[in-house]
Design a protein around this motif. Sequence first.
Motif, PDB file in Angstrom:
ATOM      1  N   ILE A 160      55.079  25.500  44.777  1.00 41.47           N
ATOM      2  CA  ILE A 160      54.970  25.771  46.218  1.00 41.47           C
ATOM      3  C   ILE A 160      53.519  25.511  46.606  1.00 41.47           C
ATOM      4  O   ILE A 160      52.813  24.755  45.931  1.00 41.47           O
ATOM      5  CB  ILE A 160      55.416  27.208  46.558  1.00 41.47           C
ATOM      6  N   VAL A 191      53.847  17.520  43.057  1.00 41.93           N
ATOM      7  CA  VAL A 191      54.612  18.610  43.681  1.00 41.93           C
ATOM      8  C   VAL A 191      54.404  18.592  45.190  1.00 41.93           C
ATOM      9  O   VAL A 191      55.360  18.710  45.971  1.00 41.93           O
ATOM     10  CB  VAL A 191      54.210  19.971  43.091  1.00 41.93           C
ATOM     11  N   SER A 194      56.480  16.122  46.823  1.00 43.10           N
ATOM     12  CA  SER A 194      57.905  16.480  46.872  1.00 43.10           C
ATOM     13  C   SER A 194      58.215  17.448  48.001  1.00 43.10           C
ATOM     14  O   SER A 194      59.382  17.632  48.368  1.00 43.10           O
ATOM     15  CB  SER A 194      58.336  17.097  45.540  1.00 43.10           C
ATOM     16  N   LEU A 195      57.185  18.080  48.564  1.00 45.78           N
ATOM     17  CA  LEU A 195      57.381  19.047  49.647  1.00 45.78           C
ATOM     18  C   LEU A 195      57.305  18.396  51.024  1.00 45.78           C
ATOM     19  O   LEU A 195      57.567  19.064  52.026  1.00 45.78           O
ATOM     20  CB  LEU A 195      56.330  20.161  49.549  1.00 45.78           C
ATOM     21  N   ARG A 197      58.245  16.444  54.315  1.00 40.57           N
ATOM     22  CA  ARG A 197      59.469  16.298  55.076  1.00 40.57           C
ATOM     23  C   ARG A 197      59.166  15.440  56.313  1.00 40.57           C
ATOM     24  O   ARG A 197      58.001  15.193  56.640  1.00 40.57           O
ATOM     25  CB  ARG A 197      60.013  17.667  55.500  1.00 40.57           C
ATOM     26  N   SER A 203      57.721  21.723  53.424  1.00 42.59           N
ATOM     27  CA  SER A 203      58.448  22.941  53.082  1.00 42.59           C
ATOM     28  C   SER A 203      57.732  23.637  51.945  1.00 42.59           C
ATOM     29  O   SER A 203      57.326  22.997  50.973  1.00 42.59           O
ATOM     30  CB  SER A 203      59.881  22.604  52.673  1.00 42.59           C
ATOM     31  N   GLY A 205      58.184  24.903  49.147  1.00 41.28           N
ATOM     32  CA  GLY A 205      59.165  24.970  48.074  1.00 41.28           C
ATOM     33  C   GLY A 205      60.354  24.102  48.419  1.00 41.28           C
ATOM     34  O   GLY A 205      60.430  23.512  49.507  1.00 41.28           O
ATOM     35  N   GLN A 206      61.296  24.021  47.504  1.00 44.11           N
ATOM     36  CA  GLN A 206      62.443  23.147  47.724  1.00 44.11           C
ATOM     37  C   GLN A 206      63.503  23.772  48.627  1.00 44.11           C
ATOM     38  O   GLN A 206      64.403  23.095  49.103  1.00 44.11           O
ATOM     39  CB  GLN A 206      63.060  22.752  46.375  1.00 44.11           C
ATOM     40  N   GLU A 207      63.422  25.079  48.835  1.00 44.63           N
ATOM     41  CA  GLU A 207      64.305  25.704  49.812  1.00 44.63           C
ATOM     42  C   GLU A 207      63.894  25.270  51.220  1.00 44.63           C
ATOM     43  O   GLU A 207      62.860  24.642  51.411  1.00 44.63           O
ATOM     44  CB  GLU A 207      64.214  27.233  49.703  1.00 44.63           C
ATOM     45  N   ARG A 208      64.690  25.679  52.206  1.00 41.52           N
ATOM     46  CA  ARG A 208      64.332  25.403  53.602  1.00 41.52           C
ATOM     47  C   ARG A 208      63.354  26.477  54.056  1.00 41.52           C
ATOM     48  O   ARG A 208      63.672  27.359  54.844  1.00 41.52           O
ATOM     49  CB  ARG A 208      65.599  25.364  54.454  1.00 41.52           C
ATOM     50  N   ASP A 406      68.944  27.664  50.303  1.00 46.84           N
ATOM     51  CA  ASP A 406      69.524  26.336  50.144  1.00 46.84           C
ATOM     52  C   ASP A 406      70.893  26.302  50.795  1.00 46.84           C
ATOM     53  O   ASP A 406      71.571  27.339  50.899  1.00 46.84           O
ATOM     54  CB  ASP A 406      69.670  25.986  48.658  1.00 46.84           C
TER      55      ASP A 406
END
Length: 665
Positions: A160, A191, A194-195, A197, A203, A205-208, A406
């Motif tokens: 995160i 990382v 990957s966050l 958007r 984001s 983290g990978q959650e919304r 998620d």
Amino acid sequence: MPPALPPEDRGRSPYTGWTRDHWTALADRMLSAVAPYRSPGGALIGLPGPASSSGIRSDGLEGFARTFLLAGFRVAGEQGADPSGLLETYARGLAAGTDPHSPEAWPRPDRLGQAKVEAASVALVLQLTRPWLWDRLDDAVRERVLDWLGSVVGQDYPPINWVWFRIVVESFLREAGGTFSVADIEQDLAVHASLRRPGGWLSDGQERAYDHYTGWALHLYPLLWTRLFDVTGTLCPPLLRKRWEEDLAAYLDDAVRLVGADGSPLLQGRSLTYRFATAAPLWVGAVSGAGGQAPGLLRRAASGMLRHFTDRGALEPDGLLTLGWHREWPGLRQSYSGPGSPYWAAKGMLGLMLPADHPVWTAAEEPLPVEVGDVARVVAAPGWLVSARASDGIALVVNHGTDHADPGDACADSPLYARLGYSTATVPPLTGPTTADPIDNSVAVLDHAGRATHRSGFSTVYVRELPGGAVAGCSRGPVHWVDTAGDDTPDHGSGRRGPVVAGPLVTVVSVLRDGVEVRLVRLDPPPGRSGAPSLSWRAVRLGGWPVAAATVPESRSSTGRATCAEAATPELRSRVRDLSGFTRSGVSAENGTSPLARWTAVPWLSTAGPAPLGRVLAAVVTLDRGSAAAPDPALLVRATEDGGHRVTVAWPDGRRSVVAVPAPG
């Protein structure tokens, strides 16, 4: 009495009256206020209040590191001038905190997670003030600091915003002659990538997980890193920096539209006790020159935020920031929050590192978007419909994409993430019964015991702009009842968990124009069921905006041909009105569940019984500054269904918006 602030300058700052002198005066007051709580060796600042889950020694380090940020910005902006001896004071603390034999020794980052966070603030300020602090430390102290910071190398960091803490620390180690790992930095940059958007958002983290961490962490560090450290062309190729600049510019274009005319940021997401840290990405735009916004607009937004909290008592009575929003309110804390945590607000004072002759300080303030005209915007990444009216200065979002979960998850709704609406003037009840049984800005199915469903895990169907200044969003998911009584996990912002009972599939569509939302609801059997013989519920309830006041808000409700409910305070009015299918109404009032005021009231509508599957229910939901007696133009809004799951909304000015309330599949 607190020291007086400098006179307002309405020539240079026509909207807030504040100049750099106000910022420096407040910074000096904040730093002076923590002095009585500094340990004898200066390594720990143990502020009053309950300890965090990391313990009081960690909390003392947090008090040191976060106020060190503010001291560093203050001295850097004066090109090293330090008449108060701030850096000398913090140098003593560095010597004691990094001495393992000292009674004030700091917990090491390789042994305590929270120390990884605070290490980044220490490293950042050491780099920022290097000629005046680091270069003047004794060799033995420097060696101990490098050893303490170096314990981060090779450690696990959650994927995160924390990855930037290691990037900053190891970048300082790289330049100061310590141990570092290029592989660590490259892994952490991956990382961060990957966050990313759409639209410049990130984001956490990978959650919304869309919240202020996008700005005060994930946009704060990258461009500050490229300015302070020698990484361009090696760790940060020019194309990567350009991408970050473009991301920041796109994000700030949205962010300035999420500030109310009174300076309030959006009350949404975790760690709100950091308060005016929300100004941090604005200052990154000024520091890097990459934000795409005029200097006068950046300062107007940032000064508006700082003044919003200062005028409402955030530093009263003694100059300390406490756990709370405007004033102290312990219910806002999360498990990781300690007495020093609020001083991450120092990130929102990053602009102090810029000298007095920088354009962000010399330019005339420019108005916020909401002060120029009405705002209507879709922010695709978090699934937000943004609306703000110049007439009342409130910025609000209707949420069809954020829940800190998620798709398909079956946890309880987090009040600060999963509600259908957030604004700069309201906040969901954060304690009390409605955290388990949502009312405000919700569409809930009630079982026969009166328990409300949760919607976390929903899917976004669409968010889009419509002709005529309207925006629309649609989300859908199987709602569920969650028994969270046995969940005692630490509160990091996500919804609570427990035994789940599945409910029907609920589709919610919002059509938003000029702050007026038409909310459409459709119930269907859960996926895989053609009917619902085993499902049973009592009613469907739709809740409006929560309004807070020192006394119980004025309320009224009616049923029959004009089913509606309303809660009003001297400053705000929240109203819900039936358009189709809701025949009952009321107002729920709670005591002590909001950081804004003692009482919170939420108007609601409900059906008289289970709503027929496949039928569209409709209501108008509004929040404004009108009084209970003032006319409401939203009363003229109408909605009609054509029988094919398309609804036409007729607005008072004759314009129409057509949206789909799609059937499953």
